[in-house]
Design an enzyme around this catalytic site. Sequence first.
Site, PDB file in Angstrom:
ATOM      1  N   TYR A 167       3.124  30.325  -9.472  1.00  0.00           N
ATOM      2  CA  TYR A 167       3.944  29.113  -9.574  1.00  0.00           C
ATOM      3  C   TYR A 167       5.438  29.437  -9.470  1.00  0.00           C
ATOM      4  O   TYR A 167       6.266  28.654  -9.913  1.00  0.00           O
ATOM      5  CB  TYR A 167       3.660  28.381 -10.884  1.00  0.00           C
ATOM      6  CG  TYR A 167       2.217  27.930 -11.036  1.00  0.00           C
ATOM      7  CD1 TYR A 167       1.661  27.017 -10.146  1.00  0.00           C
ATOM      8  CD2 TYR A 167       1.416  28.416 -12.064  1.00  0.00           C
ATOM      9  CE1 TYR A 167       0.336  26.608 -10.281  1.00  0.00           C
ATOM     10  CE2 TYR A 167       0.092  28.010 -12.205  1.00  0.00           C
ATOM     11  CZ  TYR A 167      -0.435  27.102 -11.301  1.00  0.00           C
ATOM     12  OH  TYR A 167      -1.736  26.696 -11.438  1.00  0.00           O
ATOM     13  N   TYR A 176      -1.250  19.420 -11.536  1.00  0.00           N
ATOM     14  CA  TYR A 176      -0.732  19.384 -12.911  1.00  0.00           C
ATOM     15  C   TYR A 176       0.466  20.310 -13.063  1.00  0.00           C
ATOM     16  O   TYR A 176       1.175  20.249 -14.055  1.00  0.00           O
ATOM     17  CB  TYR A 176      -1.839  19.762 -13.898  1.00  0.00           C
ATOM     18  CG  TYR A 176      -1.974  21.219 -14.229  1.00  0.00           C
ATOM     19  CD1 TYR A 176      -2.607  22.107 -13.374  1.00  0.00           C
ATOM     20  CD2 TYR A 176      -1.462  21.722 -15.430  1.00  0.00           C
ATOM     21  CE1 TYR A 176      -2.728  23.444 -13.689  1.00  0.00           C
ATOM     22  CE2 TYR A 176      -1.576  23.061 -15.746  1.00  0.00           C
ATOM     23  CZ  TYR A 176      -2.214  23.917 -14.872  1.00  0.00           C
ATOM     24  OH  TYR A 176      -2.324  25.249 -15.185  1.00  0.00           O
ATOM     25  N   ARG A 177       0.746  21.113 -12.033  1.00  0.00           N
ATOM     26  CA  ARG A 177       1.750  22.179 -12.163  1.00  0.00           C
ATOM     27  C   ARG A 177       1.939  22.755 -10.775  1.00  0.00           C
ATOM     28  O   ARG A 177       1.021  22.692  -9.949  1.00  0.00           O
ATOM     29  CB  ARG A 177       1.134  23.235 -13.055  1.00  0.00           C
ATOM     30  CG  ARG A 177       2.003  24.347 -13.487  1.00  0.00           C
ATOM     31  CD  ARG A 177       1.160  25.224 -14.369  1.00  0.00           C
ATOM     32  NE  ARG A 177       1.927  26.273 -14.982  1.00  0.00           N
ATOM     33  CZ  ARG A 177       1.394  27.270 -15.673  1.00  0.00           C
ATOM     34  NH1 ARG A 177       0.096  27.329 -15.828  1.00  0.00           N
ATOM     35  NH2 ARG A 177       2.140  28.185 -16.207  1.00  0.00           N
TER      36      ARG A 177
END
Length: 534
Positions: free
Chosen positions: A113, A463-464
């Site tokens: 991420y 969600y991310r």
Amino acid sequence: MSPAQESIKDADFILPPDVDAKSFVAAMDEMRKVVGSENLEIITAAKMMPDSDGHYFNLPREHDLFYCLEKDTFLASAVIVPGSVEDVSAIVKLANKYLVPLWPISRGRNLGYGGAAPRLRGSVVLDMGGRMNKVLNIDDEHATALLEPGVSYFSLYGYLQNNGHKHLWIDSPDLGGGSVVGNALDRGAGYTPYGEHFSMHCGMEVVLPNGEIIRTGMGSLPENNTWQLFQYGYGPYPDGIFSQSNFGIVTKLGIWLMPDPGNAPTIRNTLIDAAVYAQKAEYSLSKEVLTETEVDEIAKKIGVGRWNIYGALYGPEPMRKLQWEVIRSTLMTVPGASFQFAADVEKEPKAKVLHMREETLKGIPNTYELGWLDWTCKNGSLLGFSPISPVTGADASRQYEMVKRRFHEFGFDYIGTFVVGWRELHHIVCLTFDKTDPDSRRRAHRCIELLIDDAAKLGYGEYRTHTAFMDQIASVYNWNNNSTLRFNETLKDALDPNGILAPGKSGIWPKRLRNRGFEIQRSSPTSDGASSKP
Ligand code: ADP
């Protein structure tokens, strides 16, 4: 002007927007006085090109270890390691004075991420975990902890084991080196009943973008003894706005520990297990995406199914026996299903994924899952794609088909897991690529870019996300003419009028930097030319 000042050139630094070299140097000089020179490092182009990029245990803090765009796209101008909440507040005030943007990280292991790297090039990475890494309190009676940002799952586990708190369990995500605080703030997940990490936090201390310090929940009542016991306190509940946000820097976080856990299963595909053990080349000579038959063969070879549920039952033995009987008789109606207990499977010569998951389900942090990074090449990289759906077979199948189609189009094997949450599935898709090959990076980036829009069309949202996709994902959460993004921008402008805190995080840009070209647009239109409609 002194000769030293005259020789300062913009090109010597990775400058943030609106800041020239002279004022950057002045800002660094003042910030250095706050933290000490050993805790401030200025990044130069030369420094950022070492032969080695580091690795999970020796993470670069100025750029993304797994860059999918260019290595210097998300590059920091400096790294500062504050030692106290007062340091953080002082740094934030100076950031406002010089318009220097800050990007707080806790351990910076946000793998897949974006790692430690800032969204806006030239931001200063504020390494909150480097020195602020203490377990501040463990409350045995109520099973709570108060932590600084630098406490990793490994260090919390070790602390509990070594200080007479063995009866308290933690919930660790797949990799134990991340920060408990950072993971909760980015709304990460684990596998025990306490796996919904943000829900399990209780009370925060936050430095606001103007340098003011607040405590949420019961923490705003002086001398309170319930800060880690009651989440809400009195009045509006602000904690949510400090998660995945750029509205504050969290300096302390309370979390609930697990005295008496329940059960939370995952459903993993064959290849994620295969990849934990070895590289693709050890299973197949194929350079192509593996066929269904080839995956069947790998499943047979490593003794697992095409989909594998890993779960645990907790509580006294008679209760576990009863629960297992209900689960067994239900699951064994699935054609071809079989089951194994970790204790019945040989650990020699090599521990199986079942043994590794057993540790995770007991809250013991580990790093086994780093194995699958190398699926197609040594020192492979990871891009995470994580859409949310209801817990139904139909949704899981639709998501699997959606991802598999794009992965095959771009030449990637599907590696993924469905994590069953309280009311939803976190579908965690692991795209492994070779960052040293520009074509592999381009395919990885484009594949996820298209998938975000594919998912939105089916009503699924992530969600991310990785820093490279923050703007795009904000653009698909666009109900009612983007009212959510506009609400976030209103808060941002009120709380951070100078736009110094993590510009661009979650697609939220401060007024000063909005619509000036820092947003990342889709590299080209999606196949039907549009993202989802409001
Ligand atoms: P981990 O090491 O647990 O993977 P990181 O330290 O990389 O977590 O943090 C993940 C993300 O959470 C960061 O990119 C940042 O946006 C946010 N974050 C981390 N720590 C803080 C903090 N102390 N205050 C505010 N935001 C934070």
